[in-house]
Design an enzyme around this catalytic site. Structure first.
Site, PDB file in Angstrom:
ATOM      1  N   ARG A  84       1.109  -3.518  -1.040  1.00 52.61           N
ATOM      2  CA  ARG A  84       1.031  -2.992  -2.366  1.00 52.61           C
ATOM      3  C   ARG A  84      -0.412  -3.255  -2.994  1.00 52.61           C
ATOM      4  NH1 ARG A  84       5.679  -4.681  -0.811  1.00 52.61           N
ATOM      5  NH2 ARG A  84       7.760  -3.351  -1.188  1.00 52.61           N
ATOM      6  N   HIS A 109       1.454   1.372   0.708  1.00 49.97           N
ATOM      7  CA  HIS A 109       0.990   1.818   2.085  1.00 49.97           C
ATOM      8  C   HIS A 109       0.169   3.057   2.132  1.00 49.97           C
ATOM      9  CE1 HIS A 109       3.241  -1.331   4.022  1.00 49.97           C
ATOM     10  NE2 HIS A 109       4.407  -0.833   3.939  1.00 49.97           N
ATOM     11  N   HIS A 181       3.382  -0.819  11.327  1.00 48.78           N
ATOM     12  CA  HIS A 181       4.492  -1.083  10.766  1.00 48.78           C
ATOM     13  C   HIS A 181       5.835  -0.922  11.648  1.00 48.78           C
ATOM     14  CE1 HIS A 181       7.635  -1.460   7.605  1.00 48.78           C
ATOM     15  NE2 HIS A 181       6.600  -1.474   6.892  1.00 48.78           N
ATOM     16  N   ASP A 240      10.076 -10.114   2.624  1.00 44.89           N
ATOM     17  CA  ASP A 240       9.304  -9.218   2.642  1.00 44.89           C
ATOM     18  C   ASP A 240       7.911  -9.795   1.728  1.00 44.89           C
ATOM     19  OD1 ASP A 240       7.714  -6.814   2.692  1.00 44.89           O
ATOM     20  OD2 ASP A 240       8.999  -5.678   1.063  1.00 44.89           O
ATOM     21  N   GLU A 301       3.605  -7.500  10.365  1.00 44.08           N
ATOM     22  CA  GLU A 301       2.459  -6.582   9.891  1.00 44.08           C
ATOM     23  C   GLU A 301       1.157  -7.262   9.871  1.00 44.08           C
ATOM     24  OE1 GLU A 301       4.054  -3.785   6.716  1.00 44.08           O
ATOM     25  OE2 GLU A 301       5.771  -4.835   7.153  1.00 44.08           O
TER      26      GLU A 301
END
Length: 340
Positions: A84, A109, A181, A240, A301
């Site tokens: 982000r 992304h 991803h 996350d 990631e």
């Protein structure tokens, strides 16, 4: 055994009708399929402790599955900026750039049409062990400055490990953060929730986030928190987050061992090494994508930190003319019958 690189086969069409092709690599027991649409890692097949091969990344049989998926980014190459950028804006060299706000108020992304929605040019890698994908992102695409020429090479080494090497150059100052991803389920895609996998992350710090998943301050210690994966434990759910990788851990020169994921049922082990400073752990709690439900795959990631263009205290993601962005991540596969 030398790498078998199967001639590309037609795999469908992108939304604009552009043909999409599949490349298949096979070496030392690992079989990988890559799509030139989105640079998608469509499948990775590796053996379990009994020698039975299964696909261990979540994916779809055809291109339409990826295009129509309500939860995007399955297996895709992410850019120009993974993760982000707060408020969909950043300032570089005194000039402010405005990006699509495709994740609440943030740019996520790469915006509305990131690299995951592009058809890449593809050719055999120069060393014969993989496939090289490339594209050019024009100046101003999704609001980012500079003409960016990007390549990503997928290759299998002699041990069957999958190596992804990213390179990029620009003709004007810009920001770059690239990753893959894929969602991993070492029990096999479609085998159920992956929260029972055991995970180790070589990170003593994590970036604290606000409700919009944007960093609120400098990295915080993981000790005594649910973010402490320095010793292997069950993944669970509810993550996350960007973990700040420790430096100096064992690995090839210029790389760090970022994470190790283990499935006690199949015995499969995934080891991730990278040149990147961070790794985003995402447990997929929110997605509902056709045959896959929440927490059926774990994303690891490797990347720079979220919102780095707005955080001068974070490792820089600025790329300038005359410089080359280069990043390498390797996914190694094995088994461990007695590990707990």
């Amino acid at each position: 055994m030398t790498t078998a690189v199967t001639a590309p086969e037609r795999a469908g069409s992108a939304p604009d009708g552009t043909p999409v092709h599949r490349w298949v690599l096979e070496r030392a027991g690992t079989r990988v399929a890559v799509l030139d649409y989105g640079g998608i890692l469509q499948s990775v097949e590796v053996p379990d402790r009994d020698g039975v091969r299964a696909g261990v990344v979540l994916g779809f049989d055809d291109v339409a599955g990826y295009v129509d998926c309500p939860s995007p980014y399955f297996g895709a190459l992410i850019g120009r900026y993974a993760n982000r950028i707060a408020g969909g804006t950043f300032t570089l060299d005194g000039r402010t750039y405005r990006l699509p706000r495709n994740n609440g108020t943030n740019c996520l992304h790469g915006g509305e049409r990131g690299f995951d929605k592009r058809v890449w040019d593809a050719e055999p890698a120069a060393d014969g062990h993989g496939v090289r994908l490339s594209l050019v992102s024009p100046d101003g695409e999704e609001g980012f400055p500079g003409r960016l020429a990007v390549s990503a090479t997928y290759a299998l080494d002699a041990a069957g490990a999958l190596r992804i090497e990213y390179r990029a150059v620009t003709d004007a100052p810009t920001v770059v953060n690239l990753t893959n991803h894929s969602y991993w389920n070492l029990g096999g895609a479609g085998s159920g929730r992956a929260g029972g996998h055991r995970l180790r992350i070589a990170a003593g710090h994590v970036t604290p986030l606000d409700g919009d998943s944007v960093p609120t301050g400098p990295p915080a210690p993981v000790a005594g928190t649910r973010f402490d994966f320095r010793e292997p434990r069950e993944v669970g759910s509810g993550y996350d987050h960007n973990f700040v990788l420790d430096q100096g851990t064992s690995g090839a020169p210029g790389t760090s061992v970022a994470a190790e994921l283990y499935d006690p049922v199949s015995g499969r082990v995934l080891t991730v090494t990278t040149t990147e400073p961070g790794i985003q752990l995402y447990t997929g709690d929110a997605f509902d994508a056709g045959p896959f439900g929440p927490c059926e795959g774990i994303a690891l990631e490797t990347q720079h930190f979220p919102d780095s263009p707005n955080r001068p205290d974070f490792p820089s993601t600025v790329l300038r003319p005359g410089e080359e962005f280069r990043s390498v991540t390797t996914y190694g596969f094995g088994t461990a019958g007695d590990r707990v």
